[in-house]
Design an enzyme around this catalytic site. Structure first.
Site, PDB file in Angstrom:
ATOM      1  N   ALA A   1      66.669  15.504  71.463  1.00  0.00           N
ATOM      2  CA  ALA A   1      67.188  14.600  70.432  1.00  0.00           C
ATOM      3  C   ALA A   1      67.174  15.270  69.062  1.00  0.00           C
ATOM      4  O   ALA A   1      68.125  15.159  68.284  1.00  0.00           O
ATOM      5  CB  ALA A   1      66.357  13.317  70.407  1.00  0.00           C
TER       6      ALA A   1
ATOM      7  N   GLY B   1      62.558  19.619  76.401  1.00  0.00           N
ATOM      8  CA  GLY B   1      61.789  18.397  76.204  1.00  0.00           C
ATOM      9  C   GLY B   1      62.651  17.279  75.644  1.00  0.00           C
ATOM     10  O   GLY B   1      63.710  17.515  75.066  1.00  0.00           O
ATOM     11  N   CYS B   2      62.179  16.061  75.813  1.00  0.00           N
ATOM     12  CA  CYS B   2      62.964  14.900  75.386  1.00  0.00           C
ATOM     13  C   CYS B   2      63.090  14.843  73.866  1.00  0.00           C
ATOM     14  O   CYS B   2      64.193  14.711  73.325  1.00  0.00           O
ATOM     15  CB  CYS B   2      62.340  13.618  75.933  1.00  0.00           C
ATOM     16  SG  CYS B   2      60.573  13.440  75.622  1.00  0.00           S
ATOM     17  N   TYR B   3      61.947  14.931  73.166  1.00  0.00           N
ATOM     18  CA  TYR B   3      62.015  14.929  71.700  1.00  0.00           C
ATOM     19  C   TYR B   3      62.808  16.131  71.189  1.00  0.00           C
ATOM     20  O   TYR B   3      63.542  16.042  70.204  1.00  0.00           O
ATOM     21  CB  TYR B   3      60.609  14.996  71.101  1.00  0.00           C
ATOM     22  CG  TYR B   3      59.818  13.726  71.167  1.00  0.00           C
ATOM     23  CD1 TYR B   3      60.250  12.575  70.528  1.00  0.00           C
ATOM     24  CD2 TYR B   3      58.593  13.674  71.839  1.00  0.00           C
ATOM     25  CE1 TYR B   3      59.489  11.403  70.558  1.00  0.00           C
ATOM     26  CE2 TYR B   3      57.839  12.511  71.876  1.00  0.00           C
ATOM     27  CZ  TYR B   3      58.281  11.375  71.234  1.00  0.00           C
ATOM     28  OH  TYR B   3      57.526  10.228  71.256  1.00  0.00           O
TER      29      TYR B   3
END
Lengths: 350, 350, 350, 350
Positions: free
Chosen positions: C158, C153-155
């Site tokens: 990061a 996932g993107c979150y």
């Protein structure tokens, strides 16, 4: 709230036109909002749709019911889409209410033209005939005591205010008028669409409905009346990645002989009694932010002596002077009140 | 890096034109950046100014020293302001470098016109005479093996690409051309100013330099050559609250007789060998985001049969096709390479 | 295109993940896109949905048909929503294709946890067991030659890249981790909604799904494996009025004894072989624009000596390292290629 | 204007704090602006700096001259930077004026702390001792009839209003408070800088001054007084690509035993007499746009039962409740007027 307050209802309260009416009317000394109406959300608190109204307007949305509205209010604003107002206006009038309609349904006097540009059934002829077009600063415009006002379109307002004095004075060749118009995205309303989808429109500038926008016949109708002959304009609409604001950049061949300063003076004279039009000095072109959140229309000029063309630049906040603000200004004029009541707010800058 | 790589230097590497050159040249198969130059920051790593280059271009900025540059590079890009390039170009040429200049200093052939619009000292006459104007898609434009290319202005590129086929074909009345141009704020460069201050420009749309922009004589010079007679245009520039992108919306009276589809075909034919101009089908107007980050120019049409006016809409990324991208395209043409080398990137969408 | 090109198909080509895969794969030297697939728009040219692809990828959209896709391609990217991939992955595997899935359906190993956070039916147990979680920079992560990669996932990407080195080293009290995450609006996808409606989100900053985001269990699963014990985090997600970018600002109690520079060195050492993670020097905190359009993750630090807390700040482009870019990086690793192939683009700045 | 109008002057009228004071004071029924003051632009019309004021406030800017100001006004607002107010306040007081200072110079009672965080000379001890910190909703805050009010910082206001009830009630472990704060760019003021340059900040989200912002000691001073013991917070500031708005997302370990609804009730009770703080219902987190242009502070909650942490989210408009609005609220309280006078505007939405 004094006992002499005018009681008003707002149909379409969950759209941007409706909520902007609420923002201004909350400050109007002679008006009380007694009903907020939404066909789709009746029975729910308006603050569910608009949490920013919490503590300021804690009302439950009513449904569309002209009789019930007539029992609560004296006047109704219709912030409803074109194709809806045509049918609603007669019902609210019949129930005994005064009406200020923000849609395009009562602006065009020729029903064939309406059908061509709007692709809807036109409004009933008798009601249409009664409607007064409410461009407040149009000379000899008189809405005092009328029962039905048709509030102008956003692009039409910005464009016409920038053209009227010159066309009336005969300083412009009316065959040469080109309007390059730009609008913030709130003009597309609150209904979701790919066009108004954040990631599509952010950091984007796009043209749409080129030569096809329904405000074209409205602008031409008014210009034709002022010029005393038919006028056709070339008109392009663009979307700007910002929420509020319209600029119309307008080009026209002059009929010669007048300096830029004479144009400025002509416009200042035309609008000298009107508090919401501000004519800029030479070389000071307006920006949309300078009218944001306010009912102002600011106008600037650039005469191109090389080509004999005048460029007139006009800006408004599309939701205020282009919709809710002018509707309230029309209310003030209809009631014989000072036209600035509830509207004398400083633009929000920055 | 092959041994046949062309070695290039970039003057003005800490500005937006310079850093965009770096972005594309990093992907160019035949080019190596051997020097990044900044008059104000020499001796410091470029990544101090641009942290996004960390790990990709870890070079220290050189100062302006043509002899030193000549020892490192074969060709220099000048991404320097007007008034600076005029003086730098001869020094780099003399040092034996080829030069591609992104400023306005070598675009106008008439030095009086330059002085009037730029308010700077013009470039030396002999160097000016040698400079070839590098609008890549202009017919018969030939920069092969030249020593000095003057890269076109951003507004000029968008506007001319939208006008050339019609003017060449004689389909347009050249006395009636009006260009309403809109640019993202990066066009104002990296130098701070109130105009480009975030809170002033965000949520704002403004006109500036109306009838006074220095790209006017550049556009007129090229149109005049193509038309075979002097052409004057009315030209308005606006700032849009976005970083990248230019749209020119252009209005003109046609000379009659051609349908919208014939215009589309005319343009498709004119640009049929050119990979970076895309002509849209009917009713498909371009948006700036559709070319963002790429070297494309997209063009769309709307013929207003009511008024006999054609509206041509042209979009580019001002920093790419309007500056660094076209400069690299010029490099490719100068070297006799495929003109898409280093430039064939898909627009960044959304 | 060489005869050894890998042929790939993209399901969900009309969404933002899909179109971003296209942008990068067009530059990949070893890959050819042979099918773009959309359940809803099959039969139409992809350039109808995305005019910016005109002239670059003039393909017609295929429908979802694993057998047909298997006849055209070796590998399929699924840029489909959670709840869809769970069902599609087995069908594409069965047809003989390798699969890289960008959804959340194959990330969580515990199906109860999946159901609780995603509210969908979990993927089939055997296929789920086979899926390898593809956080490329996670130590000992090995996707070489696997058949099914689940892209993070993107979150999660990061956040985890900002936490892994410290958690592995035992420098952080894992009971104290708080992640304050912010994302651009493209993370909400291309489906229209009031949340992603321009006028609602522009000039707005809002929190959503506080403590409820489905990336929480994904982050905790990975941290738990690295820490060798269960880890729970407090995690807040916010929307930022911009299109691209994620920042995770992360707070944690340190276990004492290490200076800020030692943290920087720890991270630089952890990522020393990995080209897409850049660790900043002291007092240089990253900004989302510095990685925009690129596959980088930039990380900075601030040790608060007064409170004994470390603040780690990590940024990515949500559509690149947070989706399409990392998926291609996973492809490169799966195939045994250099992990930067097709991905070594300079961030788009400004 | 009644004869009982309070006459006020505004120093720093050409900055954002100053012009926002003007916007609200124009609607204040008991106040008249009699002087607008700017050290740098005296002698010029304020509408040269701010064309949006044309026709609303057509005044010429005065210089800094306390005696002259005292002859025109009863009270002066100082919308001047830190390091300037320290020196100006005594001069205006001595001239017989009441002063409301919007800078940070009179907020910190400990001059050593001031010097450490502000790097300026502190204000004179006696004047500092007299200044009353004007966080309007702080319990037992009393500015009635005082001569000098120090208006709180923007971040401090948003953060403290979200923490005060819980800290006072002892429901939070004050060693665990983390504040993740985000601000629109107008907080950086009207002075140009690369940080606030449009193309650098647009489409960007960045952290700055991590653990170093000068509002940290202000927040700790107030929390320490309320808690009855020293409190230290971890505090991060970020810039959001929007003009107005602050959100503080705050994390803390609770001391157990209270449900989310009990927190909501605690806050509603604490603020029950205060019109400008709105406490949201469960699962309704505030967004900055919902308070834009208004003096509201909206607060929402999320109790993470898994980790025992409370997340409190607080939003204000940084230029209103975070500066000019609260200054006017302080004026109202100082004068014994209704605290909403001039401030009861509906947020501008959208």
């Amino acid at each position: 709230m004094s006992s002499h307050q005018l009681k008003v209802a707002i149909v379409g309260s969950t759209g941007y036109g409706g909520v902007e009416l609420i923002r201004f009317l909350q400050h109007h000394p002679h008006v009380t909002i007694t009903s907020v109406i939404s066909a789709s959300s009746s029975g729910k608190p308006i603050s569910e749709q608009f949490p920013h109204l919490n503590g300021m307007l804690d009302m439950v949305l009513d449904g569309v019911d002209p009789q019930e509205t007539a029992s609560k209010a004296d006047l109704v604003f219709l912030a409803t889409p074109s194709g809806v107002s045509s049918e609603l206006v007669p019902r609210y009038l019949e129930a005994g209410l005064k009406v200020i309609d923000l849609s395009g349904d009562y602006r065009l006097k020729d029903t064939d033209v309406y059908e061509k540009w709007y692709k809807h059934q036109p409004a009933p002829a008798d009601v249409l005939a009664e409607a007064v077009y409410g461009l407040c600063e149009l000379k000899n415009n008189d809405v005092r005591d009328v029962r039905l006002i048709s509030n102008p379109g956003c692009y039409s307002t910005a464009s016409l205010l920038g053209l009227l004095p010159a066309v009336e004075a005969g300083w412009v060749n009316t065959d040469t008028i080109i309007i390059d118009a730009k609008s913030g995205v709130s003009g597309a309303g609150r209904g979701t669409s790919l066009t108004a989808h954040y990631a599509e429109m952010n950091e984007n500038f796009k043209a749409y409905k080129v030569n096809k926008h329904q405000h074209i016949p409205e602008i031409e109708q008014v210009l034709g009346e002022v010029a005393g002959k038919p006028v056709q304009v070339t008109f392009t609409t663009h979307l700007v990645p910002m929420t509020r604001g319209i600029m119309s950049t307008m080009y026209m061949k002059t009929n010669g002989g007048h300096s830029e300063q004479e144009w400025i003076d002509l416009y200042r004279n035309y609008y000298k009694e009107r508090p919401f039009v501000r004519v800029r000095s030479a070389n000071q072109w307006p920006a949309t932010k300078e009218v944001a959140g306010s009912n102002y229309c600011d106008i600037g000029f650039a005469l191109d002596e090389r080509t004999g063309r005048m460029t007139v630049i006009s800006v408004i906040d599309n939701l205020v002077k282009g919709a809710a603000g002018q509707a309230i200004q029309n209310l003030n004029l209809m009631m014989g009140w000072d036209e600035t009541l509830g509207l004398n707010m400083v633009p929000v800058y920055p």
